[in-house]
Design an enzyme around this catalytic site. Structure first.
Site, PDB file in Angstrom:
ATOM      1  N   ARG A 105       0.866  -1.178   0.000  1.00  0.00           N
ATOM      2  CA  ARG A 105       0.000   0.000   0.000  1.00  0.00           C
ATOM      3  C   ARG A 105       0.902   1.226   0.000  1.00  0.00           C
ATOM      4  NH1 ARG A 105      -4.214   1.451   4.959  1.00  0.00           N
ATOM      5  NH2 ARG A 105      -4.535   3.613   4.370  1.00  0.00           N
TER       6      ARG A 105
ATOM      7  N   PRO B  88       4.427   8.713   0.592  1.00  0.00           N
ATOM      8  CA  PRO B  88       4.750   7.896  -0.587  1.00  0.00           C
ATOM      9  C   PRO B  88       6.190   7.364  -0.540  1.00  0.00           C
ATOM     10  CG  PRO B  88       3.616   9.911  -1.230  1.00  0.00           C
ATOM     11  CD  PRO B  88       3.923  10.050   0.231  1.00  0.00           C
ATOM     12  N   SER B  89       6.381   6.229  -1.187  1.00  0.00           N
ATOM     13  CA  SER B  89       7.712   5.601  -1.321  1.00  0.00           C
ATOM     14  C   SER B  89       8.377   5.334   0.021  1.00  0.00           C
ATOM     15  CB  SER B  89       8.640   6.477  -2.186  1.00  0.00           C
ATOM     16  OG  SER B  89       8.022   6.750  -3.417  1.00  0.00           O
ATOM     17  N   ARG B  90       7.561   5.119   1.048  1.00  0.00           N
ATOM     18  CA  ARG B  90       8.094   4.778   2.392  1.00  0.00           C
ATOM     19  C   ARG B  90       8.972   5.880   2.994  1.00  0.00           C
ATOM     20  NH1 ARG B  90       4.453   1.706   1.458  1.00  0.00           N
ATOM     21  NH2 ARG B  90       4.568  -0.566   1.451  1.00  0.00           N
ATOM     22  N   LEU B  91       8.837   7.109   2.472  1.00  0.00           N
ATOM     23  CA  LEU B  91       9.607   8.230   3.017  1.00  0.00           C
ATOM     24  C   LEU B  91       8.731   8.945   4.053  1.00  0.00           C
ATOM     25  CD1 LEU B  91      12.484   8.949   2.264  1.00  0.00           C
ATOM     26  CD2 LEU B  91      11.597  10.687   0.703  1.00  0.00           C
TER      27      LEU B  91
END
Ligand SMILES: Cc1cc2nc3c(=O)[nH]c(=O)nc-3n(C[C@H](O)[C@H](O)[C@H](O)COP(=O)(O)O)c2cc1C
Length: 235
Positions: free
Chosen positions: A8, A211-214
């Site tokens: 997700r 987003p993008s695990r940041l």
């Protein structure tokens, strides 16, 4: 679908240093109330009518309204951890309040080792709050007041058997419950082994998925003078 392929992306919101309240309890209050509001589709449809709500449930599944459900982690004196869900029943300048039995697994562990941690996860908001600190028992008068505010069935159930004790079968519990109904036809006193704890926080972390695990993470750490130091943490 393979579990490893479940993925997700988080893009609901962001968290910036300037958004944060200087007081982490006030910041928690703000996020908690947002989480409560985020879980209101069920309430909306309930107001709209039972049939609309049933339709909504059948299409989208059950709606959750337990924004106050939190994971409580404790450890025994050797440091062996255990965790389970309990319900947050209040938060104030003293800390996070929950109720349980003092002589079950978690009660025994908290007597041996008062250090504990809490985790809230509000998926609708892509938010997590992690709390660490140590617990003390809530004053007996406050446990009495809360116990008496509970439905009669819950008050009786607290007397059935000590939490986390092995019991032979379901019938054992129901027979004890029926007997307690007769034993206490009116008022149900609070068992002395049942009551509240306050987890006084020394650190509270607010996590907002990005987003993008940041992700955005900010941790409040209590300083010796009682003030809170806030740091951004790497995701
Ligand atoms: C949604 C939910 C809410 C719960 N709330 C409480 C609670 O407020 N207090 C409590 O003692 N147990 C609560 N429980 C049960 C605990 O998870 C646990 O089974 C019980 O407290 C025994 O834990 P222990 O053996 O580690 O002491 C709840 C469980 C769930 C799933």
């Amino acid at each position: 679908m393979a579990i490893a392929d479940l993925r997700r992306d988080y893009n609901a919101s962001s968290l910036n240093r300037e958004d944060l309240n200087a007081d982490p309890i006030a910041q928690f209050d703000l996020w908690f109330n947002t989480a409560l509001a985020a879980r209101t589709p069920g309430n909306f449809f309930r107001r709209a009518g039972v049939s609309t709500y049933k339709w909504f449930q059948s299409v989208f599944g059950k709606t959750s309204s337990e924004a106050n459900a939190m994971t409580l982690a404790t450890a025994d004196r050797e440091g062996h951890p255990s965790a389970r869900i309990v319900l947050l029943k209040g938060v104030d300048a003293r800390g996070f309040i929950f109720f349980t039995q003092y002589e079950g697994n978690k009660g025994r562990e908290l007597t041996e080792n008062p250090h504990a941690a809490l985790v809230f996860y509000w998926p609708e908001l892509e938010r997590q709050v992690c709390v660490g600190g140590s617990v003390v028992k809530l004053p007996a008068a406050e446990s009495d007041a809360y116990f008496q505010s509970r439905p009669r069935g819950s008050r009786l159930a607290a007397w059935v058997e000590r939490q986390s004790t092995p019991v032979p079968d379901r019938e054992f519990l129901e027979a004890r419950y029926r007997k307690l109904h007769e034993q206490y036809p009116g008022a149900v006193p609070r068992p002395e082994y049942w009551g509240g704890y306050i987890l006084a926080p020394t650190r509270i972390e607010f996590w907002q998925g990005r987003p993008s695990r940041l992700h955005d993470r900010f941790r409040y750490h209590k300083q010796p003078d009682g003030s809170w130091k806030v740091e951004r943490l790497a995701p």
